[in-house]
Write a protein that holds these residues in place. Structure first.
Motif, PDB file in Angstrom:
ATOM      1  N   THR A  46       0.822  -1.211   0.000  1.00  0.00           N
ATOM      2  CA  THR A  46       0.000   0.000   0.000  1.00  0.00           C
ATOM      3  C   THR A  46       0.858   1.263   0.000  1.00  0.00           C
ATOM      4  O   THR A  46       0.563   2.226  -0.703  1.00  0.00           O
ATOM      5  N   CYS A  47       1.926   1.265   0.803  1.00  0.00           N
ATOM      6  CA  CYS A  47       2.776   2.459   0.874  1.00  0.00           C
ATOM      7  C   CYS A  47       3.464   2.721  -0.460  1.00  0.00           C
ATOM      8  O   CYS A  47       3.594   3.865  -0.884  1.00  0.00           O
ATOM      9  N   TYR A  50       0.734   4.132  -2.755  1.00  0.00           N
ATOM     10  CA  TYR A  50       0.379   5.501  -2.355  1.00  0.00           C
ATOM     11  C   TYR A  50       1.477   6.484  -2.746  1.00  0.00           C
ATOM     12  O   TYR A  50       1.210   7.520  -3.363  1.00  0.00           O
ATOM     13  N   CYS A  74       4.719   6.274   5.786  1.00  0.00           N
ATOM     14  CA  CYS A  74       3.475   5.542   5.551  1.00  0.00           C
ATOM     15  C   CYS A  74       3.453   4.247   6.353  1.00  0.00           C
ATOM     16  O   CYS A  74       2.423   3.843   6.872  1.00  0.00           O
ATOM     17  N   TRP A  77       1.826   4.565   9.806  1.00  0.00           N
ATOM     18  CA  TRP A  77       0.422   4.921   9.996  1.00  0.00           C
ATOM     19  C   TRP A  77      -0.240   3.829  10.805  1.00  0.00           C
ATOM     20  O   TRP A  77      -0.042   2.641  10.563  1.00  0.00           O
ATOM     21  N   ASP A  80      -5.734   1.906   8.680  1.00  0.00           N
ATOM     22  CA  ASP A  80      -5.939   1.886   7.234  1.00  0.00           C
ATOM     23  C   ASP A  80      -6.674   3.125   6.735  1.00  0.00           C
ATOM     24  O   ASP A  80      -6.524   3.504   5.583  1.00  0.00           O
ATOM     25  N   ALA A  83      -4.585   5.750   4.964  1.00  0.00           N
ATOM     26  CA  ALA A  83      -4.273   5.474   3.561  1.00  0.00           C
ATOM     27  C   ALA A  83      -5.523   5.609   2.692  1.00  0.00           C
ATOM     28  O   ALA A  83      -5.468   6.203   1.614  1.00  0.00           O
ATOM     29  N   ARG A  86      -6.318   9.169   1.887  1.00  0.00           N
ATOM     30  CA  ARG A  86      -5.360   9.757   0.953  1.00  0.00           C
ATOM     31  C   ARG A  86      -5.603   9.262  -0.475  1.00  0.00           C
ATOM     32  O   ARG A  86      -5.484  10.026  -1.430  1.00  0.00           O
TER      33      ARG A  86
END
Length: 194
Positions: A46-47, A50, A74, A77, A80, A83, A86
């Motif tokens: 995910t990071c 993103y 990230c 964090w 969730d 994210a 964002r």
């Protein structure tokens, strides 16, 4: 039936000998062929997604010193929804549904008023960053014999505040406008923001 008879006549086989085989071929042609499952491929982190999307959408307003800093922050964090929010803002930027690119990028960035701050202050993060960012100058080794000793020291310090806090020490290592100040980030000095 036409395909079956044509096949039999081409093979010059008697119709009675060909009936079963021909009808099997016709039936199998009507069935969908088996499609193999796609190979198991790891989903992108995910990071990574993103930070890549944010870099592309907000190139002139990128809110991190680098993509690697973005991915590192990230990773801290805590939920969730940071994210998810964002990604929603990045979708709005792509659809031109934001007040301005600068505002949209600020909302999708690290210190977002809309999505919450990505500036998560923890002792794990402080000790990790002190070791990776300031290790070249020997700051980590001079301050702590081990990560566990760093953690034990940090647990007794205030996390937030303008002076002597872990937040201040992290800020000294992560300033976008200046190189890391490992002296201000070290535990044996007085860290004052600003």
């Amino acid at each position: 039936m036409t395909r079956a008879l044509t096949l039999c006549s081409l093979l010059l086989l008697p119709l009675s000998a060909c009936d079963d085989a021909a009808f099997d071929l016709v039936e199998s042609a009507d069935r969908p062929s088996a499609i193999p499952d796609p190979p198991d491929a790891p989903l992108p982190d995910t990071c990574e997604v993103y930070c890549g999307d944010y870099r592309v959408a907000c190139e002139s307003h990128f809110g991190y010193a680098s993509v690697s800093e973005c991915e590192a922050l990230c990773g801290y964090w805590e939920a969730d929804e940071h994210a998810d929010c964002r990604f929603d803002v990045l979708d709005d930027i792509a659809e031109d549904a934001v007040e301005s690119l600068a505002v949209g990028c600020a909302d999708a960035g690290r210190d977002s008023e809309v999505c919450g701050s990505a500036y998560v202050v923890t002792c794990d993060r402080y000790c990790d960053e002190l070791r990776t960012v300031c290790n070249e100058e020997g700051t980590f080794e001079a301050s702590f014999e081990s990560r566990e000793k760093c953690q034990a020291w940090c647990d007794g310090e205030p996390l937030y505040g303008e002076a002597h806090s872990i937040e201040c020490r992290l800020g000294a290592m992560e300033s976008v406008a200046a190189p890391p100040d490992c002296q201000a980030a070290a535990p044996d000095t007085s860290c004052k923001s600003g």
